[in-house]
Design a protein around this motif. Sequence first.
Motif, PDB file in Angstrom:
ATOM      1  N   LEU A  63       0.825  -1.210   0.000  1.00  0.00           N
ATOM      2  CA  LEU A  63       0.000   0.000   0.000  1.00  0.00           C
ATOM      3  C   LEU A  63       0.866   1.269   0.000  1.00  0.00           C
ATOM      4  N   GLY A  64       2.155   1.100   0.266  1.00  0.00           N
ATOM      5  CA  GLY A  64       3.068   2.243   0.203  1.00  0.00           C
ATOM      6  C   GLY A  64       3.306   2.905   1.548  1.00  0.00           C
ATOM      7  N   LEU A  65       2.937   2.219   2.634  1.00  0.00           N
ATOM      8  CA  LEU A  65       3.082   2.814   3.964  1.00  0.00           C
ATOM      9  C   LEU A  65       4.354   2.292   4.637  1.00  0.00           C
ATOM     10  N   ASP A  66       5.179   3.191   5.106  1.00  0.00           N
ATOM     11  CA  ASP A  66       6.396   2.784   5.814  1.00  0.00           C
ATOM     12  C   ASP A  66       6.287   3.236   7.266  1.00  0.00           C
ATOM     13  N   TRP A  67       7.006   2.585   8.143  1.00  0.00           N
ATOM     14  CA  TRP A  67       6.855   2.804   9.585  1.00  0.00           C
ATOM     15  C   TRP A  67       8.191   3.119  10.204  1.00  0.00           C
ATOM     16  N   ASP A  68       8.184   4.019  11.160  1.00  0.00           N
ATOM     17  CA  ASP A  68       9.434   4.411  11.816  1.00  0.00           C
ATOM     18  C   ASP A  68       9.825   3.414  12.896  1.00  0.00           C
ATOM     19  N   GLU A 259      -4.395  -1.547  -8.219  1.00  0.00           N
ATOM     20  CA  GLU A 259      -3.127  -0.855  -7.963  1.00  0.00           C
ATOM     21  C   GLU A 259      -3.176  -0.208  -6.588  1.00  0.00           C
ATOM     22  N   PRO A 260      -2.035  -0.217  -5.867  1.00  0.00           N
ATOM     23  CA  PRO A 260      -2.049   0.422  -4.547  1.00  0.00           C
ATOM     24  C   PRO A 260      -2.490   1.883  -4.610  1.00  0.00           C
ATOM     25  N   ALA A 261      -2.084   2.581  -5.661  1.00  0.00           N
ATOM     26  CA  ALA A 261      -2.470   4.005  -5.763  1.00  0.00           C
ATOM     27  C   ALA A 261      -3.990   4.158  -5.870  1.00  0.00           C
ATOM     28  N   ALA A 262      -4.638   3.190  -6.517  1.00  0.00           N
ATOM     29  CA  ALA A 262      -6.102   3.270  -6.660  1.00  0.00           C
ATOM     30  C   ALA A 262      -6.760   3.063  -5.301  1.00  0.00           C
ATOM     31  N   LEU A 263      -6.279   2.052  -4.574  1.00  0.00           N
ATOM     32  CA  LEU A 263      -6.884   1.785  -3.270  1.00  0.00           C
ATOM     33  C   LEU A 263      -6.638   2.963  -2.315  1.00  0.00           C
ATOM     34  N   ARG A 264      -5.420   3.502  -2.361  1.00  0.00           N
ATOM     35  CA  ARG A 264      -5.122   4.668  -1.516  1.00  0.00           C
ATOM     36  C   ARG A 264      -6.046   5.831  -1.856  1.00  0.00           C
ATOM     37  N   SER A 265      -6.195   6.082  -3.156  1.00  0.00           N
ATOM     38  CA  SER A 265      -6.998   7.234  -3.586  1.00  0.00           C
ATOM     39  C   SER A 265      -8.412   7.126  -3.037  1.00  0.00           C
ATOM     40  N   LEU A 266      -8.954   5.902  -3.087  1.00  0.00           N
ATOM     41  CA  LEU A 266     -10.325   5.714  -2.613  1.00  0.00           C
ATOM     42  C   LEU A 266     -10.375   5.788  -1.085  1.00  0.00           C
ATOM     43  N   ILE A 282       1.657   9.446  -3.390  1.00  0.00           N
ATOM     44  CA  ILE A 282       1.189   9.383  -2.007  1.00  0.00           C
ATOM     45  C   ILE A 282       1.444  10.714  -1.270  1.00  0.00           C
ATOM     46  N   ASP A 283       2.501  11.422  -1.660  1.00  0.00           N
ATOM     47  CA  ASP A 283       2.787  12.702  -0.997  1.00  0.00           C
ATOM     48  C   ASP A 283       1.671  13.721  -1.225  1.00  0.00           C
ATOM     49  N   ALA A 284       1.011  13.595  -2.373  1.00  0.00           N
ATOM     50  CA  ALA A 284      -0.108  14.508  -2.640  1.00  0.00           C
ATOM     51  C   ALA A 284      -1.267  14.207  -1.694  1.00  0.00           C
ATOM     52  N   LEU A 285      -1.426  12.941  -1.312  1.00  0.00           N
ATOM     53  CA  LEU A 285      -2.473  12.608  -0.335  1.00  0.00           C
ATOM     54  C   LEU A 285      -2.092  13.148   1.041  1.00  0.00           C
ATOM     55  N   VAL A 286      -0.807  13.068   1.366  1.00  0.00           N
ATOM     56  CA  VAL A 286      -0.352  13.611   2.653  1.00  0.00           C
ATOM     57  C   VAL A 286      -0.657  15.104   2.703  1.00  0.00           C
ATOM     58  N   ALA A 287      -0.314  15.797   1.627  1.00  0.00           N
ATOM     59  CA  ALA A 287      -0.441  17.262   1.612  1.00  0.00           C
ATOM     60  C   ALA A 287      -1.890  17.705   1.828  1.00  0.00           C
ATOM     61  N   THR A 288      -2.846  16.914   1.327  1.00  0.00           N
ATOM     62  CA  THR A 288      -4.244  17.359   1.414  1.00  0.00           C
ATOM     63  C   THR A 288      -4.994  16.720   2.586  1.00  0.00           C
ATOM     64  N   PHE A 289      -4.291  15.940   3.407  1.00  0.00           N
ATOM     65  CA  PHE A 289      -4.987  15.229   4.476  1.00  0.00           C
ATOM     66  C   PHE A 289      -5.454  16.179   5.579  1.00  0.00           C
ATOM     67  N   ASP A 290      -6.699  15.971   6.031  1.00  0.00           N
ATOM     68  CA  ASP A 290      -7.219  16.800   7.112  1.00  0.00           C
ATOM     69  C   ASP A 290      -8.422  16.090   7.752  1.00  0.00           C
ATOM     70  N   PHE A 291      -8.336  15.826   9.066  1.00  0.00           N
ATOM     71  CA  PHE A 291      -9.448  15.147   9.736  1.00  0.00           C
ATOM     72  C   PHE A 291     -10.751  15.931   9.628  1.00  0.00           C
ATOM     73  N   ALA A 292     -10.626  17.259   9.478  1.00  0.00           N
ATOM     74  CA  ALA A 292     -11.843  18.076   9.414  1.00  0.00           C
ATOM     75  C   ALA A 292     -12.726  17.694   8.219  1.00  0.00           C
ATOM     76  N   ARG A 293     -12.141  17.026   7.215  1.00  0.00           N
ATOM     77  CA  ARG A 293     -12.915  16.640   6.032  1.00  0.00           C
ATOM     78  C   ARG A 293     -13.737  15.376   6.252  1.00  0.00           C
ATOM     79  N   PHE A 294     -13.453  14.653   7.348  1.00  0.00           N
ATOM     80  CA  PHE A 294     -14.115  13.360   7.556  1.00  0.00           C
ATOM     81  C   PHE A 294     -15.476  13.538   8.230  1.00  0.00           C
ATOM     82  N   GLY A 295     -16.436  12.767   7.738  1.00  0.00           N
ATOM     83  CA  GLY A 295     -17.775  12.830   8.316  1.00  0.00           C
ATOM     84  C   GLY A 295     -18.017  11.693   9.292  1.00  0.00           C
TER      85      GLY A 295
END
Length: 446
Positions: A63-68, A259-266, A282-295
């Motif tokens: 899915l493209g997620l890495d962990w520290d 594709e992982p990008a498709a699943l991420r996008s959705l 994926i960085d574009a998803l990071v840039a636009t992420f905001d909990f305020a958008r979630f219902g």
Amino acid sequence: MTVVRFAPSPTGRLHVGNARTALVTWLHGRKRAGTCILRFDDTDTNRSSEAYVDAIRDDLAWLGLDWDQEQRQSARVDRYADTIERLKSSGRIYPCYESEEELALKRASLLSRGLPPLYDRAALSLSASERQAFEAEGRSPHWRFRLEPTPIAWTDLVRGPISFSGADLSDPVVIREDGSPLYHICSVIDDIDMGVTDVVRGEDHVSNTATHIQMFEALDAPIPRFAHLALLSAADGQGLSKRGGSMSLGDLRDDEGIEPAALRSLLARIGTSDPVEPVEDIDALVATFDFARFGRATARFDIAELLRINARIVHGMSFERARDGLIAAGLPEADEAFWAAVRPNISRIKEAGEWWAIAKEPIEPVIEDEEFAHAAAELLPPEPWTAQTWAQWTGAIKEATGRKGKSLFMPLRMALTGRQHGPELAELLVLIGRDRTLDRLSGRRA
Ligand code: GLU
């Protein structure tokens, strides 16, 4: 400094709902330049397995997620024991001797009277000699965390202000009869030790959170922020069950060709006020992420929508990005020209195989008018061929036969591919090559 954790139980493959929690947790962590921890909640040794730990790691990487950091609850049992001892000696955790059957009866009796099935805390008033009598009977206790009957409130990053009263909740069981600690207490101790600042998880954990808040307080620890994501439902109204398996990431990847990008996008957008659109990066998803958008409403996961997004991701995918998928689809020889020709006509990379077979392997041509096919063959330019060859060739056929439009192109398409629809013939022609084109025009399987 933000610290988030995604905490799967390795008791099955990741399904779409878990993947959404993982993605949202990770996007929030990365957006705030924080630390992202992957924590395996594997204290239930009967149900957890190493194979699922590996599968979850692989699915998250896909899915493209890495962990520290990666943590395992099973490796921290000694750590839990210290804290549990403290809570036992202060009386915040108390022993209970009811069997499963006794508890089920109590619940049924409350429910039949229209009352909430809360634990009645009978064990709290046991005298020392009553406890000893149970022990003498051979019963070993499970242990519950004693909730204070006080208000519990927090402002959820997704759900806004939430309030409970400790009096309306059952004291959670935190230690099993065999002495092993359960999720609730382990999770709180982990969140404290790992400095977790933001807990992101599904809405099914909202009432757990109320009890956890009192545990944080009992341990004199700061209370993290909480974000409870609305659950997902399948478009057919069925919940997305973990063990149903039909919506596991493995199936989406291997069987559906997602594709992982498709699943991420959705997954980054369903249940939000933003439109779902294909986002490769994926960085574009990071840039636009905001909990305020979630219902707060249950979000619908629709596999048909995922396939549409997948198609759009594939249509825009560079050859470089598609290459591994083409190799996995058994097309190691597929080159950039082939990819450019077929990608607008497929919704998953593996469908490229069909067009590869049409371009490079024998097919049954469909010839309806032999005379026309013969005339077209006579006019076929000599190789080397370029992207202009098609226009040159069909221009000559038009002049010689007077045909144009569909009556010119359709017989050629049917002869060259055996089908009515497909990629641009200008590109396909070059891939098919002159020898095979001549064979097909003369009706030979080639
Ligand atoms: N292992 C728990 C689950 O899978 C984790 C919940 C949490 O994030 O605390 O539901």
